[in-house]
Write a protein that holds these residues in place. Structure first.
Motif, short mmCIF file in Angstrom:
data_model
loop_
_atom_site.label_atom_id
_atom_site.label_comp_id
_atom_site.label_asym_id
_atom_site.label_seq_id
_atom_site.Cartn_x
_atom_site.Cartn_y
_atom_site.Cartn_z
N ALA A 120 0.89 -1.16 -0.13
CA ALA A 120 -0.01 0.03 0.03
C ALA A 120 0.85 1.33 -0.01
CB ALA A 120 -0.93 -0.13 1.37
N TRP A 121 1.96 1.18 0.87
CA TRP A 121 2.93 2.53 0.80
C TRP A 121 3.51 2.51 -0.44
CZ3 TRP A 121 8.01 3.05 -0.17
CH2 TRP A 121 8.48 4.54 0.23
N GLY A 122 3.94 1.53 -1.09
CA GLY A 122 4.54 1.66 -2.66
C GLY A 122 3.55 2.14 -3.53
N TYR A 123 2.20 1.81 -3.40
CA TYR A 123 1.33 1.98 -4.41
C TYR A 123 1.33 3.78 -4.13
CZ TYR A 123 -3.04 3.01 -6.77
OH TYR A 123 -4.18 3.50 -7.79
N ILE A 124 1.26 4.30 -2.94
CA ILE A 124 0.99 5.64 -2.75
C ILE A 124 2.17 6.30 -3.21
CG2 ILE A 124 0.63 7.28 -0.92
CD1 ILE A 124 -1.08 5.22 0.74
N TRP A 125 3.35 5.94 -2.94
CA TRP A 125 4.53 6.63 -3.28
C TRP A 125 4.66 6.71 -4.64
CZ3 TRP A 125 8.67 3.64 -6.04
CH2 TRP A 125 9.55 4.49 -6.55
N PHE A 126 4.52 5.80 -5.56
CA PHE A 126 4.55 5.79 -7.12
C PHE A 126 3.68 6.48 -7.71
CE2 PHE A 126 3.48 4.00 -11.35
CZ PHE A 126 4.74 4.31 -11.90
N PHE A 127 2.43 6.40 -7.41
CA PHE A 127 1.37 7.20 -8.02
C PHE A 127 1.42 8.74 -7.56
CE2 PHE A 127 -0.13 3.37 -9.11
CZ PHE A 127 -0.71 3.38 -10.66
N ARG A 128 1.80 9.09 -6.41
CA ARG A 128 2.14 10.48 -6.18
C ARG A 128 3.25 11.15 -6.77
NH1 ARG A 128 0.95 11.47 0.22
NH2 ARG A 128 2.71 10.26 0.51
N SER A 129 4.09 10.21 -7.15
CA SER A 129 5.35 10.83 -7.91
C SER A 129 5.34 11.03 -9.11
CB SER A 129 6.69 9.54 -7.34
OG SER A 129 6.74 9.31 -6.14
N VAL A 130 4.53 10.43 -9.91
CA VAL A 130 4.38 10.60 -11.44
C VAL A 130 3.19 11.66 -11.54
CG1 VAL A 130 3.99 9.50 -13.70
CG2 VAL A 130 5.17 8.05 -11.77
N LEU A 182 -6.53 6.01 -10.80
CA LEU A 182 -5.56 5.47 -10.04
C LEU A 182 -4.59 6.52 -9.14
CD1 LEU A 182 -4.27 2.80 -12.50
CD2 LEU A 182 -5.78 2.53 -10.45
N HIS A 183 -4.68 7.80 -9.94
CA HIS A 183 -4.02 8.83 -9.30
C HIS A 183 -4.63 9.37 -8.11
CE1 HIS A 183 -1.60 12.44 -9.26
NE2 HIS A 183 -2.57 13.13 -8.86
N GLN A 184 -5.85 9.34 -8.09
CA GLN A 184 -6.95 9.94 -6.82
C GLN A 184 -6.78 8.91 -5.86
OE1 GLN A 184 -8.58 12.89 -6.65
NE2 GLN A 184 -8.70 12.09 -4.73
N ALA A 185 -6.90 7.54 -6.16
CA ALA A 185 -6.84 6.64 -5.13
C ALA A 185 -5.51 6.84 -4.06
CB ALA A 185 -6.55 5.14 -5.72
N ALA A 186 -4.31 7.10 -4.76
CA ALA A 186 -3.34 7.43 -3.84
C ALA A 186 -3.37 8.45 -2.90
CB ALA A 186 -1.91 7.79 -4.53
#
Length: 364
Positions: A120-130, A182-186
């Motif tokens: 879950a942390w990795g998903y948030i990190w990736f989609f908030r970065s791009v 997917l961006h909003q989910a983060a």
């Protein structure tokens, strides 16, 4: 014993001091002049604001370059209304995808499993970065990386169960939903997680001690209390989605901003067409803000004794007050819900308990 120092020689002596209290001269408080505090800075800033607003309103009326005729011509035009439909559709679907997936990711971050929490942390990190626009373009061009998608033998491209061309599977609309959702989910995951951890942990412990299942504890006890802190931030995200949907013009989806661009590229009336988009975005945002007020009011039932008055109730009360001033009717009472009832004093509470239990305290 304390000695009182004598007044200095020549100092005026108030004759009222030596008189008994009952013989002193009474002051008529009605004759005392009340001097109101003058807030010069407040008045000055208010005057500047009023002047600026009046100046801007005057320019709206007198400046012909706004082209209000062109604005009225295209405000309800077909392409603009179709663009509004696309904007609302993309916003609604992306918000549902984002908040449903965000809830699952937030629960994953709060999980005791190291694997779920890390994923879950990795998903948030990736989609908030791009950046969002990059995500939408990547999804739209996913067919370059994977010409076909389907199900079959793992770790191979032998899709013997089902196989579909990526270009047909991920259309422009689907790419927009995937990118925005997917961006909003983060971001939604962090908003929901923040709301859940804001609830006192004792609530969950007490519910667990009563034997309430974990799912019921979450949806019936913890989440309703967390909604008070989730709703404002969630509404901000939905409003951001309305305006963020304008970035899908890069993949030629005819949403509101894209429709306005197409029109002013043809007739060169840039400002009137941009004003059309501005007004429509303002209307949508206003409706969402009103909905936020009523949703917050609904979830405030567990934290306040009296719900705050709605704007309609405030307007009705103001009309009653003004109507009463015109005639001889007595003014209406306090607005219901404006103030919470006063707390019961200790003496009143004691008298109630005495009456309830036979006034045993008074008898003793």
């Amino acid at each position: 014993m304390t000695d009182t120092a004598a007044p200095p020689v020549g100092a005026p002596v108030d004759p009222e001091i030596d008189r008994p209290v009952e013989n002193r001269t009474k002051v008529d408080l009605g004759a005392v002049t009340v001097v109101h505090t003058r807030h010069w800075w407040r008045w000055t800033i208010a005057a500047v604001i009023v002047f600026a607003v009046a100046q801007f309103a005057w320019s709206l009326v007198t400046n012909d370059r706004y082209m209000w005729g062109t604005f009225a011509e295209y405000f309800f035009s077909g392409p603009v209304l179709i663009g509004i439909g696309y904007t609302l559709s993309i916003t609604a679907v992306s918000a549902v995808v984002g908040f449903v997936l965000g809830t699952i990711i937030a629960l994953g971050r709060l999980s005791k499993s190291v694997l779920l929490s890390s994923a879950a942390w990795g998903y948030i990190w990736f989609f908030r970065s791009v950046p969002l626009v990059v995500q939408i373009i990547v999804w739209y061009n996913l067919g370059y990386l994977y010409p076909t998608l389907g199900l079959g033998t793992p770790f191979t491209t032998d899709f013997w169960i089902v196989e579909l061309p990526t270009v047909q599977l991920i259309s422009a609309f689907a790419a927009a939903i995937l990118g925005l959702g997917l961006h909003q989910a983060a971001y939604s995951a962090e908003i929901i997680r923040g709301g859940l951890i804001s609830v006192d942990h004792g609530q969950q412990e007490a519910a667990a001690a009563l034997g309430i299942p974990a799912a019921r504890r979450l949806f019936r006890i913890i989440l309703p209390q967390a909604m008070r802190s989730i709703i404002p931030n969630a509404t901000n995200e939905v409003i951001g989605l309305v305006k963020g949907a304008s970035v899908v013009f890069v993949i030629a989806i005819p949403e509101l901003f894209y429709a306005v661009q197409v029109i002013y590229n043809r007739n060169s009336r840039v400002i009137p067409l941009l004003l059309v988009a501005v007004v429509w975005y303002t209307i949508i945002t206003t409706i969402l803000s009103v909905a936020q007020f009523y949703i917050e009011r609904h979830f405030a039932r567990g934290s306040v004794r009296v719900l705050p008055p709605t704007p309609l109730q405030q307007a009705r009360h103001w009309i009653r007050v003004q109507w009463a001033r015109l005639g001889d009717a007595p003014p209406p009472g306090a607005l219901e819900g404006a103030n919470a009832p006063a707390l019961t004093s200790a003496s009143q509470q004691g008298n109630r308990n005495d009456a309830k239990f036979g006034n045993s305290g008074a008898a003793s």
